[in-house]
Design a protein around this motif. Structure first.
Motif, PDB file in Angstrom:
ATOM      1  N   TYR A 164       0.839  -1.196   0.000  1.00  0.00           N
ATOM      2  CA  TYR A 164       0.000   0.000   0.000  1.00  0.00           C
ATOM      3  C   TYR A 164       0.870   1.240   0.000  1.00  0.00           C
ATOM      4  N   PHE A 165       0.490   2.217  -0.807  1.00  0.00           N
ATOM      5  CA  PHE A 165       1.195   3.507  -0.844  1.00  0.00           C
ATOM      6  C   PHE A 165       1.068   4.207   0.499  1.00  0.00           C
ATOM      7  N   MET A 166       2.167   4.720   1.030  1.00  0.00           N
ATOM      8  CA  MET A 166       2.115   5.485   2.257  1.00  0.00           C
ATOM      9  C   MET A 166       2.324   6.957   1.953  1.00  0.00           C
ATOM     10  N   GLU A 167       3.452   7.268   1.342  1.00  0.00           N
ATOM     11  CA  GLU A 167       3.710   8.657   0.963  1.00  0.00           C
ATOM     12  C   GLU A 167       4.894   8.679   0.000  1.00  0.00           C
ATOM     13  N   MET A 168       5.066   9.826  -0.637  1.00  0.00           N
ATOM     14  CA  MET A 168       6.248   9.982  -1.478  1.00  0.00           C
ATOM     15  C   MET A 168       7.093  11.100  -0.911  1.00  0.00           C
ATOM     16  N   ASN A 169       8.376  10.828  -0.720  1.00  0.00           N
ATOM     17  CA  ASN A 169       9.304  11.855  -0.279  1.00  0.00           C
ATOM     18  C   ASN A 169       9.983  12.443  -1.501  1.00  0.00           C
ATOM     19  N   THR A 170       9.776  13.743  -1.691  1.00  0.00           N
ATOM     20  CA  THR A 170      10.205  14.373  -2.940  1.00  0.00           C
ATOM     21  C   THR A 170      11.600  14.972  -2.804  1.00  0.00           C
ATOM     22  N   ARG A 171      12.541  14.133  -2.416  1.00  0.00           N
ATOM     23  CA  ARG A 171      13.914  14.589  -2.139  1.00  0.00           C
ATOM     24  C   ARG A 171      14.807  13.372  -1.998  1.00  0.00           C
ATOM     25  N   LEU A 172      16.071  13.613  -1.724  1.00  0.00           N
ATOM     26  CA  LEU A 172      16.996  12.531  -1.420  1.00  0.00           C
ATOM     27  C   LEU A 172      16.689  12.037  -0.007  1.00  0.00           C
ATOM     28  N   GLN A 173      16.771  10.724   0.222  1.00  0.00           N
ATOM     29  CA  GLN A 173      16.489  10.190   1.561  1.00  0.00           C
ATOM     30  C   GLN A 173      17.778  10.035   2.368  1.00  0.00           C
ATOM     31  N   VAL A 174      17.610  10.022   3.678  1.00  0.00           N
ATOM     32  CA  VAL A 174      18.736   9.758   4.584  1.00  0.00           C
ATOM     33  C   VAL A 174      19.426   8.452   4.181  1.00  0.00           C
ATOM     34  N   GLU A 175      18.630   7.450   3.826  1.00  0.00           N
ATOM     35  CA  GLU A 175      19.164   6.097   3.609  1.00  0.00           C
ATOM     36  C   GLU A 175      19.582   5.829   2.160  1.00  0.00           C
ATOM     37  N   HIS A 176      19.761   6.892   1.352  1.00  0.00           N
ATOM     38  CA  HIS A 176      20.133   6.657  -0.050  1.00  0.00           C
ATOM     39  C   HIS A 176      21.451   5.898  -0.224  1.00  0.00           C
ATOM     40  N   PRO A 177      22.397   5.961   0.762  1.00  0.00           N
ATOM     41  CA  PRO A 177      23.667   5.252   0.526  1.00  0.00           C
ATOM     42  C   PRO A 177      23.527   3.739   0.322  1.00  0.00           C
ATOM     43  N   VAL A 178      22.521   3.103   0.911  1.00  0.00           N
ATOM     44  CA  VAL A 178      22.430   1.647   0.688  1.00  0.00           C
ATOM     45  C   VAL A 178      22.117   1.362  -0.781  1.00  0.00           C
ATOM     46  N   THR A 179      21.315   2.232  -1.392  1.00  0.00           N
ATOM     47  CA  THR A 179      21.025   2.074  -2.822  1.00  0.00           C
ATOM     48  C   THR A 179      22.288   2.320  -3.646  1.00  0.00           C
ATOM     49  N   GLU A 180      23.074   3.296  -3.200  1.00  0.00           N
ATOM     50  CA  GLU A 180      24.325   3.584  -3.914  1.00  0.00           C
ATOM     51  C   GLU A 180      25.267   2.381  -3.857  1.00  0.00           C
TER      52      GLU A 180
END
Ligand code: ADP
Length: 660
Positions: free
Chosen positions: A285-301
């Motif tokens: 279920y959709f909760m929300e969209m954060n329209t910015r870089l996230q704190v946790e972006h490094p794991v994706t990197e």
């Protein structure tokens, strides 16, 4: 490509953006408040501009001041980081008006996702699945309660303007709905200046799985897979990982495509995150969209091998996305932990104070540290109490988890209570190793995880006392024959000092010792322990305890001592220095305000007997409500505060009667 960028943020994210921008040859401009004049992000940028006072609303949230700084320095673009102005549509618009590139989505996309209620209505239209709930305009308590009855308990009350888990309360049943509603509205008003809420079905065992999306201005949009952020406290993330344990290719694709649909439906450009709740049956279920870089972006990197800030700067420069969906792949597994100044053993209460000692594992292809703070700096009440992020990578989840455990064992933060030991316990937890995660994980495993810091064992106490004695001998401030403050002669030629185990229930320990030729003789309960030791200037304590060689970390500042032993940081206070004449036993009998704030509720009265763990006082500080609980059983002698009182840090709020 852009030639310069101003970073409208502070701390680790400002430093992180500066790193990539510099690598790409951009001139970097920092902004800072008076509290941050000598902060790391200011030192790292090519230029820095003061924008106002320490309160965020006087500096980092001031649109005019940030834009003035950009104009003054000729910055072509502004990167907002996360938090502060990053999701402020007016700011994005003001940048456009001033002909400055906003590194983020168009104002219209920020607005579309700005209110949780409005975003949900939009997503329903785009056929993205939603949790059953009430997102209506009518906010009268009766209407909200009826909606909750209809949805069925338990329900979650969420601030419509919310974020960071603030203004979010669970009502287990009709009986506590009104109280929880009032509390959610209070937090929402003080954090966001808007007390509208939405009500939704509270899923009992969901996972938080979010999809990183990226879009350019040429009509391309891709998803960079998922992150599992189910390990949470207070509905806030503690550990994030990618990929999500147990994720199947089919589900990943369905969630990825739903996220891309969401982004496209609002004309998204740049980096964004679509957050979903994933239920046990595989529905999401959709909760929300954060329209910015996230704190946790490094794991994706780490798992994609990409630099998301580089992508952001390229997209903001008008370039196309560097890769298409079929060129993206997952490699290995990554974890991120957020190191916070907070006390897991007191309901994760945020902490303030000076970092007297800071030591991280070395960075390499497996370990990355994102921080914006250095030793000697303070965590204040002005900003978020995050100290650093520790990110690790390896070929698979078990190996990455082993990296995490090693890295945490090498992390030493002294001077204030942190969640380091708690994170280490999580990383060592069997159920976590199995990937058996959901948002209730911490609550369910509380008994295994708390207390995060055990009571200080004799070894830790003796080592801490030894560290104190050696440091003062080094400084020449103390020699055994000229005793001064905090030192009391104990009959028969012994000396003693008292250490209060701050993390271990404020227990006071009196350590009795003699000076020996090459060290000390500690008189423990059952034995006399000869100790000899050396202490390096960086705080490495190497000691011989009656024939056992131990190595520990030692950090101290006035009466405050942190002793690191076997990966645990023991927080100790030395009685008799800053506490005046009060000794450890007396200190354990009072409850003092851990930070400045306002009293919301007082649950006890003088004369009452309480059990260990009884909630005593509710305090609002740093825009969150915190419950102070009894550290031990006893009789309340005196209550020194009432609801509505503004209190200062250290103020006595309540006293226990001395045990008979
Ligand atoms: P915020 O914007 O304050 O971070 P979110 O809406 O993103 O709030 O939710 C934060 C966390 O709260 C989620 O990750 C999840 O753990 C929990 N949560 C949110 N909605 C629900 C729900 N309907 N049922 C159960 N848990 C929920």
């Amino acid at each position: 490509m852009l030639k310069s960028v101003l970073i409208a943020n502070r701390g680790e994210i400002a430093c992180r953006v500066i790193r990539t921008a510099r690598r790409m040859g951009l001139r970097t401009i920092a902004v800072y408040s008076d509290a941050d004049a000598d902060a790391l992000h200011v030192a790292q940028a090519d230029e820095a501009v003061r924008i106002g006072g320490p309160l965020a609303r006087d500096s980092y949230l001031k649109i005019d001041a940030v834009l003035d700084a950009a104009k003054k320095t000729g910055a072509e673009a502004i990167h907002p980081g996360y938090g502060f102005l990053s999701e402020n549509a007016n700011f994005a618009e003001a940048c456009a008006k001033a002909k400055i590139v906003f590194v983020g989505p168009p104002a219209s996309a920020i607005r579309a996702m700005g209110g949780k209620s409005e975003a949900k209505a939009l997503m329903a239209k785009a056929q993205v699945p939603l949790v059953p709930g009430y997102h209506g305009e009518d906010q009268s308590p009766d209407v909200l309660e009826k909606a909750a009855d209809k949805i069925g308990y338990p329900v979650l009350i969420k601030a419509s303007a919310g974020g960071g888990g603030k203004g979010m309360k669970v009502a287990q049943g009709k009986a506590d709905f009104r109280d929880q509603l009032a509390s959610a509205k209070r937090e929402a008003l003080s954090s966001f200046g808007d007390d509208r809420v939405l009500i939704e079905k509270y899923l009992t065992k969901p996972r938080h799985v979010e999809i990183q999306v990226f879009a350019d201005a040429h009509g391309h949009c891709v998803y960079l897979f998922e992150r599992d952020c189910s390990i949470q406290r207070r509905h806030q993330k503690v550990i994030e990982e990618a990929p999500a344990p147990g994720m199947t290719a089919g589900l990943r694709q369905r969630m990825g495509e739903a996220a891309v649909t969401a982004a496209k439906s609002i004309g998204y450009v740049g980096a964004g995150t679509v957050e979903f709740l994933l239920d046990e049956d595989g529905s999401f279920y959709f909760m929300e969209m954060n329209t910015r870089l996230q704190v946790e972006h490094p794991v994706t990197e780490f798992i994609t091998g990409l630099d998301l800030v580089e992508w952001q700067l390229r997209v903001a420069s008008g370039e196309k996305l560097p890769l298409a969906q079929d060129q993206l792949a997952i490699n290995g597994h990554a974890f991120e932990v957020r190191l916070y100044a907070e006390d897991p053993d007191r309901d994760f209460l945020p902490q303030t104070g000076t970092i007297t000692h800071l030591s991280f594992p070395p960075e390499n292809g497996h370990v990355r540290i994102d921080t914006g703070i250095t030793q000697g700096k303070a965590i204040s009440t002005y900003y978020d109490p995050m100290i650093a992020k520790l990110i690790v990578w390896d070929l698979d989840r078990p190996q990455a988890l082993a990296q995490l455990r090693r890295a945490l064992a090498q992390t030493e933060i002294g001077g204030l209570v942190t969640n380091t030991a708690f994170l280490a316990k999580l990383a060592a937890n069997k159920a976590f190793a199995k990937g058996d995660v959901d948002t209730g994980f911490i609550g369910r495993h509380e008994k295994e995880l708390l207390p995060s810091v055990p009571a200080a064992p004799d070894d830790a106490l003796v080592l801490a006392a030894t560290g104190i004695l050696l440091r003062e001998r080094q400084k020449g401030t103390r020699d055994p024959w000229s005793l001064m403050d905090g030192w009391r002669h104990h009959g028969g030629g012994h000396d003693h000092l008292t250490l209060i185990d701050v993390s271990g229930g404020q227990t006071a320990h009196k350590l009795v010792f003699d000076y020996a030729k090459d060290g000390f003789l500690f008189h423990l309960k059952k034995a006399v322990l000869p100790v000899s030791a050396t202490l390096s200037s960086s705080g490495k304590l190497t000691a011989d305890l009656g024939g056992r060689r131990l190595s520990a970390g030692f950090a101290s500042q006035s009466d405050d001592v942190t002793l690191f032993l076997d990966g645990v940081g023991y927080r100790l206070k030395r009685a008799g220095i800053d506490l005046g004449e009060e000794d450890g036993e007396a200190a354990a009998l009072r409850i003092a305000a851990p930070m400045p704030g306002r009293i919301i509720a007082v649950h006890v009265a003088a004369g009452k007997m309480v059990e260990k763990g009884t909630p005593l006082i509710v305090l609002e500080a740093m825009k969150m409500e915190h419950t102070l609980k009894a550290g031990h059983a006893g009789k309340i002698e005196y209550v020194g505060c009432k609801p509505g009182d503004q209190i200062r840090e250290g103020q006595e709020l309540l006293r226990f009667a001395a045990p008979a």
